[in-house]
Motif scaffolding. Structure first.
Motif, mmCIF file in Angstrom:
data_model
loop_
_atom_site.group_PDB
_atom_site.id
_atom_site.type_symbol
_atom_site.label_atom_id
_atom_site.label_comp_id
_atom_site.label_asym_id
_atom_site.label_seq_id
_atom_site.Cartn_x
_atom_site.Cartn_y
_atom_site.Cartn_z
ATOM 1 N N LEU A 58 41.731 37.489 51.241
ATOM 2 C CA LEU A 58 41.501 36.312 52.086
ATOM 3 C C LEU A 58 41.256 36.716 53.530
ATOM 4 O O LEU A 58 40.392 36.162 54.204
ATOM 5 C CB LEU A 58 42.686 35.353 51.998
ATOM 6 C CG LEU A 58 42.832 34.611 50.672
ATOM 7 C CD1 LEU A 58 44.145 33.830 50.651
ATOM 8 C CD2 LEU A 58 41.652 33.686 50.432
ATOM 9 N N LYS A 59 42.016 37.693 54.003
ATOM 10 C CA LYS A 59 41.850 38.135 55.387
ATOM 11 C C LYS A 59 40.502 38.827 55.576
ATOM 12 O O LYS A 59 39.938 38.801 56.657
ATOM 13 C CB LYS A 59 42.995 39.073 55.781
ATOM 14 C CG LYS A 59 43.090 39.303 57.263
ATOM 15 C CD LYS A 59 44.385 39.962 57.654
ATOM 16 C CE LYS A 59 44.445 40.126 59.158
ATOM 17 N NZ LYS A 59 45.692 40.750 59.584
ATOM 18 N N SER A 60 39.992 39.429 54.484
ATOM 19 C CA SER A 60 38.672 40.066 54.581
ATOM 20 C C SER A 60 37.551 39.037 54.453
ATOM 21 O O SER A 60 36.386 39.357 54.594
ATOM 22 C CB SER A 60 38.510 41.152 53.518
ATOM 23 O OG SER A 60 38.333 40.593 52.244
ATOM 24 N N GLY A 61 37.915 37.787 54.137
ATOM 25 C CA GLY A 61 36.932 36.712 54.059
ATOM 26 C C GLY A 61 36.344 36.516 52.677
ATOM 27 O O GLY A 61 35.336 35.833 52.526
ATOM 28 N N ASP A 62 36.954 37.098 51.650
ATOM 29 C CA ASP A 62 36.420 37.015 50.295
ATOM 30 C C ASP A 62 37.343 36.182 49.404
ATOM 31 O O ASP A 62 38.184 36.714 48.686
ATOM 32 C CB ASP A 62 36.238 38.417 49.718
ATOM 33 C CG ASP A 62 35.318 38.441 48.515
ATOM 34 O OD1 ASP A 62 35.123 37.373 47.897
ATOM 35 O OD2 ASP A 62 34.802 39.522 48.193
ATOM 36 N N VAL A 63 37.173 34.867 49.443
ATOM 37 C CA VAL A 63 38.014 33.948 48.675
ATOM 38 C C VAL A 63 37.793 34.148 47.181
ATOM 39 O O VAL A 63 38.748 34.101 46.398
ATOM 40 C CB VAL A 63 37.720 32.484 49.076
ATOM 41 C CG1 VAL A 63 38.532 31.516 48.233
ATOM 42 C CG2 VAL A 63 37.996 32.269 50.553
ATOM 43 N N LYS A 64 36.558 34.400 46.770
ATOM 44 C CA LYS A 64 36.267 34.586 45.346
ATOM 45 C C LYS A 64 37.044 35.770 44.777
ATOM 46 O O LYS A 64 37.604 35.687 43.689
ATOM 47 C CB LYS A 64 34.772 34.779 45.122
ATOM 48 C CG LYS A 64 34.442 34.893 43.629
ATOM 49 C CD LYS A 64 32.984 35.107 43.395
ATOM 50 C CE LYS A 64 32.582 35.237 41.960
ATOM 51 N NZ LYS A 64 33.514 35.686 41.002
ATOM 52 N N LYS A 65 37.097 36.875 45.516
ATOM 53 C CA LYS A 65 37.853 38.034 45.043
ATOM 54 C C LYS A 65 39.339 37.708 44.941
ATOM 55 O O LYS A 65 40.012 38.186 44.030
ATOM 56 C CB LYS A 65 37.659 39.233 45.973
ATOM 57 C CG LYS A 65 36.669 40.220 45.481
ATOM 58 C CD LYS A 65 36.735 41.494 46.275
ATOM 59 C CE LYS A 65 35.719 42.462 45.732
ATOM 60 N NZ LYS A 65 35.652 43.692 46.504
ATOM 61 N N ALA A 66 39.857 36.922 45.871
ATOM 62 C CA ALA A 66 41.266 36.537 45.826
ATOM 63 C C ALA A 66 41.549 35.712 44.567
ATOM 64 O O ALA A 66 42.545 35.946 43.874
ATOM 65 C CB ALA A 66 41.643 35.755 47.078
ATOM 66 N N ILE A 67 40.665 34.784 44.266
ATOM 67 C CA ILE A 67 40.828 33.950 43.063
ATOM 68 C C ILE A 67 40.701 34.805 41.806
ATOM 69 O O ILE A 67 41.508 34.690 40.884
ATOM 70 C CB ILE A 67 39.806 32.794 43.058
ATOM 71 C CG1 ILE A 67 40.101 31.829 44.209
ATOM 72 C CG2 ILE A 67 39.821 32.064 41.721
ATOM 73 C CD1 ILE A 67 39.015 30.806 44.454
#
Length: 84
Positions: A58-67
């Motif tokens: 999330l901090k890297s800006g990648d919400v899809k990867k977090a999900i």
């Protein structure tokens, strides 16, 4: 590595030592969208630490990867929260 501010090597050292507390502290110190955050997320994910990995993604800006990480590690409630 810390004194030299060589964060990439520091991530590698903390991971090899399994020093996840200091790896999380480093995660908090790094600025948003830093390319090292994705690497930290992958390392946390490989150890099954979903919450920390998601925070890094999330901090890297990648919400899809977090999900995707939450789904992969069967943390369905967290995946649904992030998706919303």
């Amino acid at each position: 590595y810390q004194t030299a501010q060589d964060n990439e090597s520091l991530v590698e050292a903390y991971f090899k030592l399994e020093d996840f507390d200091n790896l999380e502290k480093l995660l908090e110190l790094l600025p948003e969208n830093n390319p090292i955050l994705d690497n930290i997320g992958e390392r946390f994910q490989s150890m099954g630490l979903c919450e920390s990995a998601s925070r890094a993604y999330l901090k890297s800006g990648d919400v899809k990867k977090a999900i995707d990480c939450c789904v992969l590690l069967n943390h369905w409630n967290m995946a649904v929260e992030l998706a919303e």
